[in-house]
Design an enzyme around this catalytic site. Structure first.
Site, short mmCIF file in Angstrom:
data_model
loop_
_atom_site.label_atom_id
_atom_site.label_comp_id
_atom_site.label_asym_id
_atom_site.label_seq_id
_atom_site.Cartn_x
_atom_site.Cartn_y
_atom_site.Cartn_z
N GLU A 81 62.90 79.75 10.02
CA GLU A 81 62.55 80.41 8.77
C GLU A 81 63.46 79.90 7.66
OE1 GLU A 81 61.22 84.77 8.80
OE2 GLU A 81 63.33 84.86 8.21
N CYS A 82 62.92 79.27 6.65
CA CYS A 82 63.62 78.74 5.49
C CYS A 82 64.72 77.76 5.92
CB CYS A 82 64.16 79.87 4.61
SG CYS A 82 64.54 79.34 2.93
#
Length: 189
Positions: A81-82
């Site tokens: 995530e990110c």
């Protein structure tokens, strides 16, 4: 197994608590300390954070990288995530323009040499079944990063819209049991 250190410092506590309540046993490891995830884990989560500030250390973390590549080869579910998404990619270019080899588990190249702010609440419609739910499931979250995507080739993870419903198109990547995006998941829609 959840990465947790200064490079992967951003995960919502309620997400981890929800996984625990669903029966998950969560262990932590530090990629910056060159630690490998628990070899018996069923899934690996690389949350958001600041891999761009620690790119050289991550690029040299041979034990971490070998364990992650081995987990992908064994079809362990790996979600980034990110910042975790960027680490799953082929390379990351830091603010000074230096290129650092990342995990190479997704066909992704990102750069901080040319910064561009991506900010806002998002809704993601999953294009594939994930542990979070079936294909077509909608998740709410946000995007906050300065990375520029240089290349992102392959099967997209989801289709993203803004909070006001503006279509942002396909987002993220999936390759085998590895998937991720810049989207920070907050809740199911």
């Amino acid at each position: 197994a959840v990465a947790r250190d200064q490079a992967f410092a951003f995960s919502y506590p309620h997400i981890l608590d929800g996984w625990r309540q669903a029966g998950a046993e969560i262990t932590f490891f530090s990629p910056l300390a060159n630690e490998a995830p628990d070899p018996d884990c069923d899934a690996i989560y690389l949350p958001g954070g600041y891999p761009e500030l620690h790119a050289a250390t991550l690029a040299a973390a041979d034990r971490f990288k070998a364990a992650m590549r081995d987990a992908a080869a064994r079809d362990v579910m790996i979600y980034g995530e990110c910042g975790g998404y960027m680490a799953l990619g082929n390379d990351l270019i830091d603010a000074s323009g230096a290129r650092h080899e990342m995990l190479g588990l997704l066909p992704l190249s990102t750069s901080f040499a040319t910064r561009r702010l991506h900010l806002g609440y998002r809704e993601a419609r999953m294009g594939i079944p994930t542990p979070f739910g079936p294909a077509g499931m909608k998740l709410r979250g946000h995007e906050f990063h300065y990375a520029t995507t240089l290349s992102e080739d392959g099967l997209p993870l989801c289709r993203m819209t803004t909070a006001l419903g503006t279509d942002l198109g396909p987002a993220g990547l999936v390759q085998g049991s590895v998937f991720g995006s810049f989207f920070h998941m907050i809740a199911q829609s």
